[in-house]
Design a protein around this motif. Structure first.
Motif, short mmCIF file in Angstrom:
data_model
loop_
_atom_site.label_atom_id
_atom_site.label_comp_id
_atom_site.label_asym_id
_atom_site.label_seq_id
_atom_site.Cartn_x
_atom_site.Cartn_y
_atom_site.Cartn_z
N SER A 16 0.85 -1.20 0.00
CA SER A 16 0.00 0.00 0.00
C SER A 16 0.88 1.24 0.00
N CYS A 17 0.23 2.39 -0.14
CA CYS A 17 0.98 3.65 -0.16
C CYS A 17 0.97 4.36 1.19
N GLY A 19 -1.52 5.82 2.52
CA GLY A 19 -2.47 6.93 2.53
C GLY A 19 -3.64 6.71 3.47
N GLU A 61 -4.30 -2.30 6.27
CA GLU A 61 -4.23 -1.55 5.02
C GLU A 61 -3.41 -2.37 4.01
N GLY A 87 -9.41 0.48 2.96
CA GLY A 87 -8.93 1.05 1.70
C GLY A 87 -9.11 0.13 0.49
N ALA A 88 -8.98 0.75 -0.68
CA ALA A 88 -9.17 0.03 -1.94
C ALA A 88 -8.17 -1.11 -2.09
N CYS A 140 -10.07 5.18 -1.65
CA CYS A 140 -8.64 5.41 -1.88
C CYS A 140 -8.35 6.90 -1.78
#
Ligand code: SF4
Ligand code: SF4
Length: 269
Positions: A16-17, A19, A61, A87-88, A140
């Protein structure tokens, strides 16, 4: 209430990032209120102080994209009474699931100078494909209000209720002008789950589906409408194949449109 009697909460990350985790840290005053009601015992993004499980509530996440993450998420599940995928990435595989229908190895060889050091799975898949998930928060990133609402419900001993109606419904509630009807903007709002407050239409842009499919999503009708707007069918299929494109409803919609395109090509003189 003493710290020891507060629910123990952990936050983990897969591919994941970060975020969605930042949405938690950005909660500011609400986070301070929350910190008084729960005991965050493992949250690597926020602190190097970490306690082992078991945990009352765990937020995960990210998607499962690397071999070691399969075992890691199983261990997390064993340590968690209530697991929330956030999250997505965690709920549909995220943008990194674009590789699921391609040669993932070719991407690695193209991008990394030493691909032999990169260990990755051929697919990026949601947490629920690997372990039981008690609640999914899409988006997202996720919506902070939805997350705080879910945690508050759990603290009150209730099961969180997450709306599965569409972004379109949210636009009507807020009185936003429909960008699809008024401006001919390609918008996935009719088939995308609400939760963001219809953020993109509020700024005159079409929704690109980051909260994943609503229930039930009439993707056939929207696909036809987007083609009627003059969009090439490949572009319509690609719209469904974006951030939450691995979610089954969007994946099937994209495949159906792409198959229809093939039929048209075969039928063309
Ligand atoms: S869902 Fe979006 S914001 Fe959240 S971790 Fe994945 S890419 Fe980042
Ligand atoms: S309008 Fe659509 S793309 Fe924009 S934030 Fe909301 S769900 Fe995501």
């Amino acid at each position: 209430m003493s710290a020891s009697t507060k629910p123990r909460v952990a936050v983990f990350k897969m591919a994941s990032c970060d975020g969605c985790q930042l949405q938690i840290l950005d909660a500011e005053e609400a986070l301070l209120d929350l910190a008084g009601a729960i005991n965050i015992v493992n949250f690597a993004e926020a602190s190097s102080y970490m306690e082992p499980g078991p945990y009352d509530v765990t937020l995960v996440e990210g998607s499962i994209s690397a071999p070691e993450q399969i075992e890691q998420v199983k261990e997390i599940r064993e340590q968690s009474k209530f697991l929330i995928a956030i999250g997505a990435c965690a709920t549909s595989g995220g943008i990194q699931a674009l590789r699921n229908t391609q040669d993932a190895g070719a991407f690695v060889r193209t991008i990394y100078p030493t691909p032999e050091y990169v260990k990755t799975l051929a697919t990026s898949t949601p947490i629920a494909d690997h372990v039981r998930v008690d609640l999914e928060l899409t988006g997202c990133p996720i919506d902070r209000g939805q997350l705080l609402g879910a945690l508050s419900a759990l603290l009150a001993g209730a099961m969180p209720r997450i709306s599965t109606s569409s972004v379109c419904v949210e636009c009507k509630r807020r009185g936003y002008v429909c960008v699809l009807v008024a401006k001919g903007e390609p918008c996935l709002g009719p088939v995308t789950r609400t939760g963001c407050g219809a953020l993109c239409p509020a700024f005159g842009r079409g929704c690109y589906g980051c909260f994943g499919p609503s229930q039930p999503p009439n993707t056939d009708a929207l696909g036809r409408r987007l083609v009627d707007l003059g969009l090439p069918s490949k572009l319509v299929a690609d719209k469904f194949r974006f951030i939450t494109g691995w979610a089954p409803a969007f994946r099937e919609a994209a495949d159906a449109i792409a198959d229809g395109r093939k039929d048209e090509e075969v039928a063309a003189p």
